[in-house]
Design an enzyme around this catalytic site. Structure first.
Site, PDB file in Angstrom:
ATOM      1  N   ASP A 192       9.637   8.631 -61.682  1.00  0.00           N
ATOM      2  CA  ASP A 192       8.801   8.119 -62.769  1.00  0.00           C
ATOM      3  C   ASP A 192       8.126   9.353 -63.353  1.00  0.00           C
ATOM      4  O   ASP A 192       7.033   9.733 -62.952  1.00  0.00           O
ATOM      5  CB  ASP A 192       7.788   7.116 -62.233  1.00  0.00           C
ATOM      6  CG  ASP A 192       6.935   6.511 -63.327  1.00  0.00           C
ATOM      7  OD1 ASP A 192       7.302   6.657 -64.501  1.00  0.00           O
ATOM      8  OD2 ASP A 192       5.892   5.925 -63.012  1.00  0.00           O
ATOM      9  N   CYS A 229       6.933   6.304 -69.461  1.00  0.00           N
ATOM     10  CA  CYS A 229       6.161   5.313 -70.234  1.00  0.00           C
ATOM     11  C   CYS A 229       5.968   5.839 -71.656  1.00  0.00           C
ATOM     12  O   CYS A 229       4.850   5.973 -72.140  1.00  0.00           O
ATOM     13  CB  CYS A 229       4.821   5.015 -69.560  1.00  0.00           C
ATOM     14  SG  CYS A 229       3.797   6.464 -69.228  1.00  0.00           S
ATOM     15  N   GLY A 270       0.440   5.463 -56.634  1.00  0.00           N
ATOM     16  CA  GLY A 270       1.065   4.772 -55.522  1.00  0.00           C
ATOM     17  C   GLY A 270       1.507   3.353 -55.768  1.00  0.00           C
ATOM     18  O   GLY A 270       2.039   2.705 -54.868  1.00  0.00           O
ATOM     19  N   GLY A 271       1.330   2.856 -56.980  1.00  0.00           N
ATOM     20  CA  GLY A 271       1.662   1.457 -57.270  1.00  0.00           C
ATOM     21  C   GLY A 271       3.125   1.117 -57.071  1.00  0.00           C
ATOM     22  O   GLY A 271       3.461   0.053 -56.537  1.00  0.00           O
ATOM     23  N   LYS A 272       4.018   2.008 -57.495  1.00  0.00           N
ATOM     24  CA  LYS A 272       5.450   1.712 -57.374  1.00  0.00           C
ATOM     25  C   LYS A 272       5.904   1.774 -55.914  1.00  0.00           C
ATOM     26  O   LYS A 272       6.681   0.926 -55.464  1.00  0.00           O
ATOM     27  CB  LYS A 272       6.256   2.671 -58.250  1.00  0.00           C
ATOM     28  CG  LYS A 272       6.032   2.468 -59.745  1.00  0.00           C
ATOM     29  CD  LYS A 272       6.947   3.354 -60.578  1.00  0.00           C
ATOM     30  CE  LYS A 272       6.684   3.126 -62.065  1.00  0.00           C
ATOM     31  NZ  LYS A 272       5.338   3.599 -62.487  1.00  0.00           N
ATOM     32  N   ASP A 315       6.221  19.751 -55.033  1.00  0.00           N
ATOM     33  CA  ASP A 315       6.588  20.022 -56.421  1.00  0.00           C
ATOM     34  C   ASP A 315       7.999  19.512 -56.640  1.00  0.00           C
ATOM     35  O   ASP A 315       8.968  20.073 -56.120  1.00  0.00           O
ATOM     36  CB  ASP A 315       6.506  21.530 -56.701  1.00  0.00           C
ATOM     37  CG  ASP A 315       6.754  21.855 -58.159  1.00  0.00           C
ATOM     38  OD1 ASP A 315       7.231  20.983 -58.914  1.00  0.00           O
ATOM     39  OD2 ASP A 315       6.472  23.008 -58.563  1.00  0.00           O
ATOM     40  N   CYS A 323       7.283  11.271 -58.151  1.00  0.00           N
ATOM     41  CA  CYS A 323       5.981  11.466 -58.810  1.00  0.00           C
ATOM     42  C   CYS A 323       5.178  10.195 -58.587  1.00  0.00           C
ATOM     43  O   CYS A 323       4.977   9.398 -59.495  1.00  0.00           O
ATOM     44  CB  CYS A 323       6.175  11.764 -60.290  1.00  0.00           C
ATOM     45  SG  CYS A 323       7.300  13.136 -60.622  1.00  0.00           S
ATOM     46  N   ALA A 324       4.714   9.998 -57.376  1.00  0.00           N
ATOM     47  CA  ALA A 324       4.332   8.668 -56.901  1.00  0.00           C
ATOM     48  C   ALA A 324       2.902   8.243 -57.209  1.00  0.00           C
ATOM     49  O   ALA A 324       2.614   7.052 -57.248  1.00  0.00           O
ATOM     50  CB  ALA A 324       4.567   8.577 -55.399  1.00  0.00           C
ATOM     51  N   ALA A 325       1.965   9.177 -57.371  1.00  0.00           N
ATOM     52  CA  ALA A 325       0.553   8.805 -57.549  1.00  0.00           C
ATOM     53  C   ALA A 325       0.383   7.975 -58.832  1.00  0.00           C
ATOM     54  O   ALA A 325       1.076   8.224 -59.826  1.00  0.00           O
ATOM     55  CB  ALA A 325      -0.317  10.051 -57.603  1.00  0.00           C
TER      56      ALA A 325
END
Length: 435
Positions: free
Chosen positions: A319, A371, A255-257, A301, A251-253
């Site tokens: 994440d 989070c 993209g920071g990680k 997905d 769940c990358a957007a």
């Protein structure tokens, strides 16, 4: 349109129609001068952060129902008096002007009377309820069901300290992006006379003592730094990424990680960054372009199994979508979520874990992170996964933590961060290894 009307319309969209604060504000601030944009943003977020207490104060000086727009005017007015340092007379007068500006002139006398009563008695506020859950709910503006859940999990004293810390949005945290180094960033901040402290958990984090418009900062526009929380950096370090590894960020957007993983491996890892929504995948591409990151962006997905990915990755990062209730800067999240919605989110998290577990190679790493601070999304979720999946064992987290935090680990492989004890948002991670 006055800036107070802009703030009112934005606040009303969020509180009455359930709009997302960040997206609504982004649209509302378009075209405003920087000073006005900062004021509107501060007024909206400060009102949301203290909403239940502000309503408690208003209720002490009114009777019966109040029309949404008038309630919004009073909320903004009380916020200015109690939390923004606006003089009483200015807050009253501007609230009256705002009522007239939106065509509610006949109710301007009501607004004036309520505001002046509140100002006269601001040093003698209406008493809070004696019952602990109701008191904390109003005092710190958190829904009662959440206060009750937190008190049951962590105790009354811990909950109050945590909620008190949540009311502080905290400072901006930035880090360097490879090949720019932390040493170079430290020197650049000193040259600009921007005060900072290095992260306690992750030294790459630079917590700035004063804010600035990062989008206009050359270090940012040139891709040498980016904004990222210390806890988000910790999650990437827990993967122990190395050159030559193949890594999946599910769940990358935005993209920071993925970008930090690329930085930690000096661009030497193969990174697949996936996102459910196409528009968020495009956002990632823009992030990677600015930072000079090479990653494979895919629309996928994560809750659906993809057999072609089985056993393909040395490390998988989930994440997960969550309630977001650990982030102080998102006060609207606490009002938009309900007990049932959190249960629904936990169901999605379970599907993500079960679908993505098979993508990990034997000996590979699976990281699950959120989070938030709810045990049903965190500790209970990770433990239930381990019980369902005998092919995974507990991973070792102590290697990426300061020694004084080792005793904080749950069963060695889980960690919950809290704002009042760690200076971060409420954040959870669990590390698991495929046998």
């Amino acid at each position: 349109m006055s800036i107070r009307r802009t703030a009112l319309e934005t606040l009303t969209e969020i509180t009455e129609k359930g709009a997302y604060a960040n997206l609504t504000l982004k649209e509302a601030l378009r075209g405003l001068e920087e000073r006005d944009a900062k004021w509107v943003s501060a007024a909206v977020y400060t009102t949301l952060g203290h909403l239940l207490y502000i309503d408690h104060v208003i209720a002490a000086y009114t009777k019966g129902s109040i029309k949404p727009q008038i309630r919004g005017i009073l909320r903004l007015g009380v916020c200015q008096v109690l939390y923004m340092g606006v003089p009483d007379s200015a807050a009253c007068n501007e609230s009256v002007k705002l009522a007239k500006e939106i065509g509610k002139g006949p109710l301007s006398g009501f607004v004036n009377g309520v505001m002046r009563n509140i100002c006269r008695n601001k040093d003698n506020p209406p008493p809070l309820p004696g019952e602990p859950v109701k008191r904390l709910s109003i005092q710190y503006s958190y829904p009662e069901y959440l206060v009750k859940e937190y008190m049951g999990q962590y105790g009354a004293g811990f909950t109050e300290a945590m909620l008190s810390a949540m009311s502080d949005p905290g400072c901006m945290t930035v880090r360097a992006q490879y090949p720019y180094t932390s040493e170079q960033l430290e020197k650049a901040l000193e040259e600009r006379s921007i005060g900072f402290s290095r992260g306690r958990i992750v030294e790459d984090a630079f917590k700035l003592e004063k804010g600035f418009d990062v989008t206009k900062e050359p270090l940012f526009t040139e891709g040498r730094i980016t904004v990222q929380s210390e806890s988000a950096m910790l999650v990437c370090r827990a993967l122990e990424p190395k050159e030559g590894m193949r890594i999946l960020d599910v769940c990358a957007a935005p993209g920071g990680k993925s970008a930090y993983i690329a930085s930690l491996t000096q661009g030497g890892a193969v990174i697949d960054s996936c996102e459910l929504h196409a528009h968020r995948a495009e956002l990632m591409k823009r992030t990677f372009k600015r930072l000079g990151v090479t990653a494979n962006v895919k629309v996928m997905d994560g809750t659906v199994r993809h057999p072609e990915l089985y056993g393909k990755y040395d490390a998988v990062l989930i994440d997960a979508p969550c309630s977001g209730l650990g982030v102080p800067g998102k006060p609207d999240a606490r009002y938009a979520k309900t007990d049932a919605i959190i249960d629904e989110i936990a169901g999605i998290q379970k599907k993500l874990l079960d679908a993505c577990a098979d993508y990990v190679k034997p000996g590979g790493v699976l990281i699950y992170a959120t989070c938030t601070i709810s045990k049903r999304e965190n500790k209970e979720q990770a433990k239930a996964f381990m019980e369902r999946n005998g092919c995974f064992e507990k991973g070792e987290l102590s290697g990426c933590l300061p020694k004084d935090m080792w005793k904080r680990l749950y069963e060695g492989f889980m960690l919950q961060l809290f704002p009042h004890t760690d200076g971060t948002e409420g954040f959870f991670l669990a590390k698991m290894i495929r046998r």
